[in-house]
Design an enzyme around this catalytic site. Structure first.
Site, PDB file in Angstrom:
ATOM      1  CG  HIS A 198      49.215 -55.031 -13.961  1.00 45.06           C
ATOM      2  ND1 HIS A 198      50.112 -54.020 -13.748  1.00 45.06           N
ATOM      3  CD2 HIS A 198      48.004 -54.440 -14.127  1.00 45.06           C
ATOM      4  CE1 HIS A 198      49.482 -52.858 -13.785  1.00 45.06           C
ATOM      5  NE2 HIS A 198      48.205 -53.083 -14.009  1.00 45.06           N
ATOM      6  N   GLY A 230      54.158 -56.362 -10.596  1.00 44.43           N
ATOM      7  CA  GLY A 230      53.867 -57.670  -9.991  1.00 44.43           C
ATOM      8  C   GLY A 230      52.384 -57.895  -9.729  1.00 44.43           C
ATOM      9  N   GLY A 259      42.000 -56.762  -9.994  1.00 44.89           N
ATOM     10  CA  GLY A 259      42.682 -56.710  -8.702  1.00 44.89           C
ATOM     11  C   GLY A 259      41.778 -56.199  -7.582  1.00 44.89           C
ATOM     12  N   GLY A 283      48.369 -51.368 -19.053  1.00 51.01           N
ATOM     13  CA  GLY A 283      49.801 -51.513 -19.308  1.00 51.01           C
ATOM     14  C   GLY A 283      50.639 -51.053 -18.130  1.00 51.01           C
ATOM     15  CG  ASN A 284      53.858 -48.627 -15.984  1.00 52.91           C
ATOM     16  OD1 ASN A 284      53.732 -48.285 -14.830  1.00 52.91           O
ATOM     17  ND2 ASN A 284      55.038 -48.684 -16.564  1.00 52.91           N
ATOM     18  NE  ARG A 300      47.132 -42.639 -11.707  1.00 54.94           N
ATOM     19  CZ  ARG A 300      46.007 -43.195 -12.182  1.00 54.94           C
ATOM     20  NH1 ARG A 300      45.464 -44.221 -11.555  1.00 54.94           N
ATOM     21  NH2 ARG A 300      45.433 -42.727 -13.274  1.00 54.94           N
TER      22      ARG A 300
HETATM   23  O1  PAF Z   1      42.349 -51.249 -13.430  1.00 55.14           O
HETATM   24  C1  PAF Z   1      42.676 -50.814 -14.558  1.00 55.14           C
HETATM   25  O2  PAF Z   1      43.820 -50.905 -14.975  1.00 55.14           O
HETATM   26  C2  PAF Z   1      41.633 -50.149 -15.440  1.00 55.14           C
HETATM   27  O3  PAF Z   1      40.739 -49.415 -14.676  1.00 55.14           O
HETATM   28  C3  PAF Z   1      40.887 -51.141 -16.349  1.00 55.14           C
HETATM   29  C4  PAF Z   1      40.082 -52.150 -15.543  1.00 55.14           C
HETATM   30  C5  PAF Z   1      41.883 -51.864 -17.241  1.00 55.14           C
HETATM   31  C6  PAF Z   1      39.910 -50.391 -17.254  1.00 55.14           C
HETATM   32  O4  PAF Z   1      40.558 -49.477 -18.079  1.00 55.14           O
END
Ligand code: PAF
Length: 286
Positions: A37, A35, A149, A31-32, A189
Site C-alpha cells: 500500500h 509495504g 496495485g 487499511g491494515n 491476508r
Molecule cells: O484492493 C482493495 O483494498 C479494495 O478492493 C479496494 C480497492 C480498496 C476497494 O474496497
C-alpha cells in the site's frame, strides 16, 4: 494530515485544492497497510500535489462466509505510516456515509465479462462489491488520478474497464507488486498464515514465474502449463483455485497472435487465500 469522515467535507477540501490548480491523487485501501500500500501512496505522491488515502473495509465485496468481521483493522498504525508519507487526507468514512441505506446494493456497478471469471468464480459478488464501492469512492473524492496495485490484477482490469465505460474523469495507474524477500507478494491476508504455511507460500510466485519463463522461452501450450502449475501448487501443499494464462489487456483466453499475456494464480493455504500474477511479453526475443 487531516482525517476526514464525511464526503461533504472531503469534497470541500478537494474543491479548494482544485481552485489552486493542484493535482489530486487517490489511493483507496481497506487499511491494515503494508509495504505494498505504501508504495501505491508513494506513486500518487510522486505524480500529484495532494494525496488522499481512503480506509474503508467494504462489506459488499466480501462473499458470505469470508473474513469481513475478522479483517484486520489497524487504523492508528495506518495513520502513523500515512503521515510519514506526507499524505494530505485520510478519508475514513463510517459505513452509513458510503451506504446510507445499508450495504444492500440497490444500484450496482458490474463488469459482466470480468465478474465471474478467475477470482470471481471463487468469490461470488466480490467484483460487483469492488466495482460499486470504487465508483462511489471515485465520485466522492473526484481525484485526477487513482492508484491500484497490480497484485490484484483482475481488480485493476475491472476498474480500468468501468472507468472507461462510464467515462469517469480519472486516470488509473497500476502500482508495482511489492514482494517479501522470498518473493511472496505483500498482502494483508498473509498474516493469516501459520509459520509452516508462510514458509510454503512463496511457491505461488515461483510456480507462476516458472510458467511465465517457459511460455516465453519454449512457447509451451498454455493449457499444458496451467495443468502443470495446478499440480505443482498441490504438491507444495496449497489448494489451488486456478492457474490461468490470459491476455494482459482484457483477461480473455489468448489466441496465436496475442503477445502481451499474464500468468495468474490463486489458492488457499490454511485460512489465507493468496493470489499473484506474472506478466509475459512474447513480443520480446526468446
Ligand atoms: O484492493 C482493495 O483494498 C479494495 O478492493 C479496494 C480497492 C480498496 C476497494 O474496497
Amino acid at each position: 494530515m487531516h482525517i476526514i469522515r464525511h464526503a461533504q467535507e472531503l469534497r470541500a477540501q478537494v474543491r479548494s485544492w482544485r481552485e489552486r490548480r493542484e493535482l489530486v491523487g487517490f489511493v483507496p485501501t481497506m487499511g491494515n497497510l503494508h509495504g505494498g500500500h505504501l508504495a501505491l501512496v508513494d506513486e500518487a505522491r510522486k505524480r500529484c500535489d495532494r494525496v488522499v488515502v481512503s480506509i474503508f473495509v467494504n462489506p459488499t465485496q466480501f462473499s458470505p462466509g469470508e473474513d469481513f468481521e475478522a479483517y484486520p483493522r489497524t487504523f492508528d498504525a495506518d495513520c502513523q505510516a500515512l503521515a510519514q508519507l506526507e499524505t494530505d487526507v485520510v478519508f475514513a468514512p463510517p459505513l452509513e456515509e458510503v451506504y446510507p441505506d445499508g450495504p444492500r446494493l440497490r444500484t450496482r456497478v458490474e463488469v459482466p465479462e470480468l465478474n465471474d471469471i478467475l477470482c470471481g468464480a471463487f468469490r461470488p459478488g466480490h467484483f460487483t462489491g469492488v466495482a460499486t464501492v470504487v465508483t462511489k469512492l471515485l465520485n466522492i473524492v473526484q481525484p485526477d488520478l487513482a492508484v491500484f496495485g497490480r497484485k490484484d490484477y483482475q481488480q485493476l482490469m475491472v476498474i480500468r474497464t468501468l472507468v472507461r465505460d462510464l467515462s469517469l474523469p480519472v486516470q488509473i495507474v497500476g502500482g508495482e507488486i511489492m514482494r517479501e524477500a522470498d518473493g511472496l507478494a505483500m498482502s494483508s491476508r498473509n498474516q493469516y498464515l501459520t509459520a509452516a504455511e508462510r514458509s510454503r507460500a512463496p511457491v505461488l510466485f515461483r510456480v507462476l514465474s516458472d510458467l511465465a519463463e517457459r511460455l516465453h522461452t519454449e512457447r509451451a501450450d498454455p493449457a499444458v502449463l496451467e495443468a502443470e502449475g495446478i499440480e505443482a501448487l498441490r504438491a507444495a501443499g496449497m489448494t489451488p483455485d486456478y492457474v490461468s494464462i490470459r491476455r494482459a489487456d482484457d483477461l480473455g483466453h489468448p489466441g496465436p497472435g496475442d503477445r502481451e499475456l499474464v500468468v495468474l494464480g490463486a489458492g488457499r493455504l490454511g485460512k489465507a487465500r493468496i493470489l499473484d500474477n506474472v506478466p509475459v511479453s512474447l513480443a520480446e526475443g526468446r
